[in-house]
Structures are given as C-alpha cells and as structure tokens.
Design a protein around this motif. Structure first.
Motif, PDB file in Angstrom:
ATOM      1  N   TRP A  37       0.835  -1.211   0.000  1.00  0.00           N
ATOM      2  CA  TRP A  37       0.000   0.000   0.000  1.00  0.00           C
ATOM      3  C   TRP A  37       0.867   1.256   0.000  1.00  0.00           C
ATOM      4  O   TRP A  37       0.566   2.233  -0.703  1.00  0.00           O
ATOM      5  CB  TRP A  37      -0.904  -0.003   1.227  1.00  0.00           C
ATOM      6  N   LEU A 143     -13.681   0.589 -15.330  1.00  0.00           N
ATOM      7  CA  LEU A 143     -12.521   1.381 -14.898  1.00  0.00           C
ATOM      8  C   LEU A 143     -12.460   2.720 -15.632  1.00  0.00           C
ATOM      9  O   LEU A 143     -11.865   3.680 -15.133  1.00  0.00           O
ATOM     10  CB  LEU A 143     -11.233   0.601 -15.144  1.00  0.00           C
ATOM     11  N   LEU A 146     -13.184   6.077 -13.916  1.00  0.00           N
ATOM     12  CA  LEU A 146     -12.213   6.819 -13.120  1.00  0.00           C
ATOM     13  C   LEU A 146     -11.793   8.110 -13.814  1.00  0.00           C
ATOM     14  O   LEU A 146     -11.386   9.079 -13.154  1.00  0.00           O
ATOM     15  CB  LEU A 146     -10.972   5.958 -12.857  1.00  0.00           C
ATOM     16  N   GLY A 153     -13.503   9.326  -7.719  1.00  0.00           N
ATOM     17  CA  GLY A 153     -13.174   7.918  -7.899  1.00  0.00           C
ATOM     18  C   GLY A 153     -12.087   7.470  -6.938  1.00  0.00           C
ATOM     19  O   GLY A 153     -12.130   6.352  -6.419  1.00  0.00           O
ATOM     20  N   LEU A 154     -11.121   8.348  -6.689  1.00  0.00           N
ATOM     21  CA  LEU A 154     -10.064   8.026  -5.732  1.00  0.00           C
ATOM     22  C   LEU A 154     -10.626   7.902  -4.324  1.00  0.00           C
ATOM     23  O   LEU A 154     -10.258   6.993  -3.569  1.00  0.00           O
ATOM     24  CB  LEU A 154      -8.983   9.109  -5.786  1.00  0.00           C
ATOM     25  N   PHE A 157     -12.381   4.609  -3.990  1.00  0.00           N
ATOM     26  CA  PHE A 157     -11.430   3.510  -3.816  1.00  0.00           C
ATOM     27  C   PHE A 157     -10.938   3.433  -2.373  1.00  0.00           C
ATOM     28  O   PHE A 157     -10.846   2.347  -1.792  1.00  0.00           O
ATOM     29  CB  PHE A 157     -10.243   3.712  -4.760  1.00  0.00           C
ATOM     30  N   SER A 161     -11.764   0.315   0.113  1.00  0.00           N
ATOM     31  CA  SER A 161     -10.619  -0.430   0.651  1.00  0.00           C
ATOM     32  C   SER A 161     -10.679  -0.503   2.169  1.00  0.00           C
ATOM     33  O   SER A 161     -10.455  -1.574   2.765  1.00  0.00           O
ATOM     34  CB  SER A 161      -9.310   0.229   0.206  1.00  0.00           C
ATOM     35  N   GLY A 220     -19.559  -2.548  -3.034  1.00  0.00           N
ATOM     36  CA  GLY A 220     -18.293  -3.117  -2.586  1.00  0.00           C
ATOM     37  C   GLY A 220     -18.395  -4.595  -2.245  1.00  0.00           C
ATOM     38  O   GLY A 220     -17.689  -5.437  -2.823  1.00  0.00           O
ATOM     39  N   ARG A 252      -7.601  -7.067  -5.304  1.00  0.00           N
ATOM     40  CA  ARG A 252      -7.593  -5.798  -4.582  1.00  0.00           C
ATOM     41  C   ARG A 252      -8.651  -4.819  -5.102  1.00  0.00           C
ATOM     42  O   ARG A 252      -9.050  -3.911  -4.389  1.00  0.00           O
ATOM     43  CB  ARG A 252      -6.204  -5.138  -4.673  1.00  0.00           C
ATOM     44  N   ILE A 253      -9.058  -4.971  -6.358  1.00  0.00           N
ATOM     45  CA  ILE A 253      -9.993  -3.987  -6.927  1.00  0.00           C
ATOM     46  C   ILE A 253     -11.357  -4.580  -7.229  1.00  0.00           C
ATOM     47  O   ILE A 253     -12.206  -3.914  -7.819  1.00  0.00           O
ATOM     48  CB  ILE A 253      -9.426  -3.345  -8.207  1.00  0.00           C
ATOM     49  N   LEU A 256     -14.038  -2.432  -5.824  1.00  0.00           N
ATOM     50  CA  LEU A 256     -14.098  -1.130  -6.492  1.00  0.00           C
ATOM     51  C   LEU A 256     -14.845  -1.216  -7.819  1.00  0.00           C
ATOM     52  O   LEU A 256     -15.616  -0.314  -8.172  1.00  0.00           O
ATOM     53  CB  LEU A 256     -12.681  -0.606  -6.728  1.00  0.00           C
ATOM     54  N   LEU A 260     -17.973   1.097  -8.599  1.00  0.00           N
ATOM     55  CA  LEU A 260     -17.987   2.084  -9.682  1.00  0.00           C
ATOM     56  C   LEU A 260     -19.221   1.913 -10.571  1.00  0.00           C
ATOM     57  O   LEU A 260     -19.853   2.896 -10.966  1.00  0.00           O
ATOM     58  CB  LEU A 260     -16.723   1.925 -10.550  1.00  0.00           C
TER      59      LEU A 260
END
Length: 267
Positions: A37, A143, A146, A153-154, A157, A161, A220, A252-253, A256, A260
């Motif tokens: 990370w 994606l 984003l 979008g950030l 995320f 997370s 999520g 990991r995504i 997300l 999204l």
C-alpha cells in the motif's frame, strides 16, 4: 468540492496510522500488505494529480493487468486476451478523449470480442469464450469511469478499501451468519461494520452522498462476491500472486469495480 490536493493529506495520514497499527500488531502478513500500500497509494495519487490524463493512465494500466489475470483465471487463449485488452483500452481512451462516444466504444468492443471465437469457428468452446469475453468487457470497462470521476473515484477507492479491511477483521472477531456460500469466510457482522467504516471515510473526505453510500455499502461487497464466484468456478484461490500478501490486482480492486458500476447507475 473534493480534490486530489484535499485527499493527499488524508491518504498520507491514513498510511501513517496504518503503519503504526501494523507495527504494533507484529504480524508479518500485515506488514507486507502495508508495504505494498505504501508503494501503490503515492503512485496512484500522483497520477490522479495530473488530471484526466493521469486517471486514464491508471485505468489503462489496471485494465491491462486485470485482463491478463482474468484471462489466466478463465484460461482464455492469447487471441481472446489481446482483443479483450484492446476493447477495454478502447473504452478507457474514449472516456478520456471522446466521453460522448463511450457506449459506441463498448458496442464495438463487444463485437470484437464476439468475433474472435466466431472467426475461429470454435463450435466446442466458442460459447464459453464469448461469455467470458463479454463478462470481462463489462467487468473491467467500468474502470473508464475513473477518468471523469477523478478525485471522487479516488475517494471511492479509499472508502471501499477501508470497508474491506474492517469487514475482514470484524467478521473474524464477531463471527455470526455467513454473508454468502460464495465466500464462507465473510460474515454479515463484518460486512455491516465495513459499510459503516466506509461511510465514515466518505464523510471524513467530504465525499458522502447517497449514490456514494450505496456504492460502498452494497457495490463493494457485491464486487467481492462476484470475484469469489469467478474464482470458485475455476477452483482458484487468488487471481494472481505478484502483489506481496495480496494475491493479484483483481483481488484488490474487485470491490471497487462493482462499486464504480453502482455509482454510474445511480449518478
């Protein structure tokens, strides 16, 4: 209005606090994850700081890696992976350079993906290849969102997370009913605690709205279950193994991606 500049100190603070907690836990697995990370967050934040071009670059890189992992999971041929990657990159590029034509780019990508098994005359595995290709296109093309979302979008995320992390540890501690047979380790207790934590992060980042809240609380967990379904279907534990302590990028995504999609539908 939320900006990357306003997010940067929050992200730095969260990494610092997380680092202290990880050191205090003395768990090597968590230390390895935190190091990943600590490397990835500044890179992604720096790219988003550049604006839509940086966000498009991040989306493109993640999309290509995602296609490679997805293709590996479903054992797609090189031709299928290449066309799928080109189709997803086309959607990302269109979202950056010609936002009004995104749906046309998606349609063109779907036709290209369908053409590969069709032109190969694959009567035995053609339907499976077509279904996998269209799922990959729908799953990974999101994606592209984003690019217009930028800092929002950030923030999404980050919230997703944190929700994942809280859900994992809380579910282990509290136990209770399973969330779904698709992921026996996940519990309703952890999911609810994670959703609360994610909404708290959105509020702290001044990014809380009802579409964002639904995206984090519902999208999520749904994204995590979707990847679990895919992996269980092919009897795989992780989408990859190149991220220390975390498996692959899709691992990991996954949350997300559906978050999204939910945000796009509700916004």
């Amino acid at each position: 209005m939320i900006t990357v500049a306003s997010l940067a100190p929050c992200l730095g603070g969260a990494l610092a606090v997380g680092g202290v907690a990880v050191v205090a836990s003395r768990r090597r697995e968590l230390m390895v994850r935190w190091c990943a990370w600590a490397l990835g967050v500044p890179l992604v934040t720096g790219a988003f700081w550049l604006g839509s071009a940086g966000a498009a670059a991040v989306a493109a890189v993640v999309a290509v890696i995602g296609v490679l992992e997805f293709g590996g999971l479903l054992r797609l041929a090189r031709a299928d992976r290449a066309v799928l990657a080109a189709a997803v990159l086309g959607v990302v590029a269109t979202a950056w350079l010609a936002p009004g034509e995104v749906f046309r780019a998606l349609a063109a990508g779907a036709l290209a993906v369908a053409a590969v098994p069709l032109l190969a005359g694959d009567a035995e595995h053609g339907l499976r290849r077509l279904g996998a290709g269209l799922l990959g296109l729908a799953w990974l093309s999101v994606l592209a969102a984003l690019v217009p979302l930028g800092a929002v979008g950030l923030a999404l995320f980050v919230a997703v997370s944190i929700a994942d992390i809280v859900a994992y540890f809380t579910g282990q501690r509290l136990g209770g009913p399973r969330l779904s047979p698709l992921s026996p380790a996940k519990r309703w207790s952890g999911t609810l605690a994670g959703a609360a934590a994610g909404l708290g992060v959105l509020a702290a980042l001044s990014a809380l709205s009802w579409p964002m809240a639904v995206a984090v609380a519902v999208g999520g967990p749904a994204g995590d279950l979707l990847e679990s379904m895919v992996k269980r279907g092919v009897r795989a534990k992780d989408a990859g193994g190149w991220i220390p302590g975390s498996g692959g990028l899709l691992d990991r995504i996954d949350s997300l991606l559906v978050a999204l999609a939910v945000l796009l539908v509700l916004s």
